[in-house]
Design a protein around this motif. Structure first.
Motif, PDB file in Angstrom:
ATOM      1  N   UNK A 171      36.737  31.207  47.838  1.00 44.24           N
ATOM      2  CA  UNK A 171      35.927  31.791  46.761  1.00 44.24           C
ATOM      3  C   UNK A 171      36.670  32.880  45.989  1.00 44.24           C
ATOM      4  N   UNK A 172      37.983  32.767  45.894  1.00 45.45           N
ATOM      5  CA  UNK A 172      38.744  33.784  45.167  1.00 45.45           C
ATOM      6  C   UNK A 172      38.479  33.744  43.665  1.00 45.45           C
ATOM      7  N   UNK A 182      45.460  29.792  41.675  1.00 49.46           N
ATOM      8  CA  UNK A 182      44.124  30.081  42.161  1.00 49.46           C
ATOM      9  C   UNK A 182      44.005  31.353  42.972  1.00 49.46           C
ATOM     10  N   UNK A 183      44.828  32.371  42.673  1.00 48.97           N
ATOM     11  CA  UNK A 183      44.783  33.596  43.461  1.00 48.97           C
ATOM     12  C   UNK A 183      44.319  34.810  42.666  1.00 48.97           C
ATOM     13  N   UNK A 184      44.304  34.723  41.338  1.00 50.56           N
ATOM     14  CA  UNK A 184      43.951  35.873  40.517  1.00 50.56           C
ATOM     15  C   UNK A 184      42.671  35.586  39.749  1.00 50.56           C
ATOM     16  N   UNK A 223      35.656  44.307  39.418  1.00 49.26           N
ATOM     17  CA  UNK A 223      36.177  45.017  40.587  1.00 49.26           C
ATOM     18  C   UNK A 223      36.834  44.055  41.563  1.00 49.26           C
ATOM     19  N   UNK A 224      36.207  42.899  41.766  1.00 43.13           N
ATOM     20  CA  UNK A 224      36.830  41.905  42.646  1.00 43.13           C
ATOM     21  C   UNK A 224      38.180  41.470  42.096  1.00 43.13           C
ATOM     22  N   UNK A 225      38.258  41.286  40.777  1.00 38.92           N
ATOM     23  CA  UNK A 225      39.530  40.902  40.174  1.00 38.92           C
ATOM     24  C   UNK A 225      40.597  41.972  40.342  1.00 38.92           C
ATOM     25  N   UNK A 226      40.206  43.231  40.212  1.00 38.00           N
ATOM     26  CA  UNK A 226      41.177  44.322  40.374  1.00 38.00           C
ATOM     27  C   UNK A 226      41.701  44.393  41.802  1.00 38.00           C
ATOM     28  N   UNK A 227      40.809  44.231  42.778  1.00 37.21           N
ATOM     29  CA  UNK A 227      41.252  44.346  44.172  1.00 37.21           C
ATOM     30  C   UNK A 227      42.020  43.119  44.639  1.00 37.21           C
ATOM     31  N   UNK A 228      41.893  42.007  43.932  1.00 39.73           N
ATOM     32  CA  UNK A 228      42.712  40.844  44.280  1.00 39.73           C
ATOM     33  C   UNK A 228      44.164  41.023  43.867  1.00 39.73           C
ATOM     34  N   UNK A 260      38.086  40.650  52.409  1.00 34.06           N
ATOM     35  CA  UNK A 260      37.854  39.565  53.362  1.00 34.06           C
ATOM     36  C   UNK A 260      38.355  38.234  52.801  1.00 34.06           C
ATOM     37  N   UNK A 261      38.149  37.999  51.521  1.00 30.15           N
ATOM     38  CA  UNK A 261      38.571  36.729  50.924  1.00 30.15           C
ATOM     39  C   UNK A 261      40.089  36.645  50.770  1.00 30.15           C
TER      40      UNK A 261
END
Length: 288
Positions: free
Chosen positions: A190-191, A4-6, A46-51, A182-183
């Motif tokens: 909410x990842x 649950x991290x990517x 973009x959120x996925x890339x920065x995670x 932040x997440x």
């Protein structure tokens, strides 16, 4: 890999599982139904890339998603992930560079602005230059000019829309980056927040006021440019005025560009597919 991290993992999987080069398969994906659907999809990407930050900098050894375990990631793999992050920073940095350039004198501000505009236009202009000097067997002068005219119109329209939506893209990318940081490093919640393209396309289409609400950041940037005009050097306001106007009106442009007739769109798609199939059929027949 912790569960649950990517959020986005196609690049991550390719780094470890590798990928084969396939040249005879084309994947055709339907384009977004409107600007907001495209923006939401880009925000998710973009959120996925920065995670992936904890994996890119896993050598630091103290990031919360990987503990103190090292990962067998090559330099080129990290570079691919960093290039995605670089791409997401393009719009915010372009807007920041524009405001920085406007702090200069009139001539310098104009030259600086034209350089930023050129960088935004370059991805759309390069394919046009390639097509302009490409020779196609059996092509007549009339068909060449007609195709070049169509490509030129598309290039100009794409460049103008990129500049119109530049402020909104900057706000969109900034929100995605800050939200992800932040997440990942603070809330750990909410990842995996994700709305599929199909769900976004099936959602009720926004009215003009819906676009204004969703693109409020671009309006604020345009208003901020208006406020700064009296504080700038003489004549710099002439350079700033077009950007301030189109950014404040960008929700109207987005709403207008997103209007289409479903029946007309299906008819156009059917006509395009028919033309492609006929051309492919002729090539196949010519081969045999």
């Amino acid at each position: 890999m912790p569960e649950g991290t990517l959020l986005s993992h196609d690049l991550f999987e390719g780094v470890f599982a590798r990928a084969g080069l396939v040249t005879d398969i084309e994947v055709i994906e339907e384009f977004p139904t409107d600007y907001l659907v495209s923006a939401f999809r880009l925000h998710r990407w973009t959120r996925g890339d920065w995670q992936l930050l904890p994996w890119i900098f896993s050598w630091m050894g103290s990031l919360p998603t990987i503990g103190r375990r090292s990962t067998p990631m090559t330099g080129i793999a990290r570079w691919k992930m960093l290039d995605n992050l670089r791409r997401s920073l393009s719009a915010p940095m372009a807007v920041a560079a524009l405001f920085a350039g406007w702090m200069l004198g009139g001539h310098d501000a104009f030259v600086w602005t034209m350089c930023i505009v050129a960088t935004v236009a370059m991805p759309a202009v390069l394919p046009l230059l390639i097509d302009a000097f490409r020779f196609r067997q059996g092509e007549t002068l009339d068909s060449y000019l007609a195709l070049l005219g169509t490509d030129l119109k598309r290039t100009v329209l794409t460049t103008v829309l990129c500049l119109v939506f530049l402020a909104d893209q900057a706000c969109l990318m900034g929100d995605a980056i800050v939200r992800t940081l932040a997440r990942v490093f603070v809330t750990r919640r909410h990842l995996l927040q994700w709305v599929t393209a199909a769900q976004a396309a099936e959602a009720p289409r926004e009215s003009l006021m819906g676009y204004v609400r969703q693109m409020g950041g671009a309006i604020l940037l345009g208003a901020f440019a208006f406020i700064l005009m009296p504080l700038m050097a003489p004549l710099v306001w002439l350079v700033m005025l077009p950007f301030a106007c189109v950014w404040m009106l960008s929700p109207v442009f987005a709403w207008k560009a997103s209007q289409y007739s479903v029946s007309a769109r299906r008819l156009e798609a059917t006509a395009d597919v028919t033309a492609v199939l006929r051309l492919q059929g002729r090539r196949t027949w010519k081969y045999f």
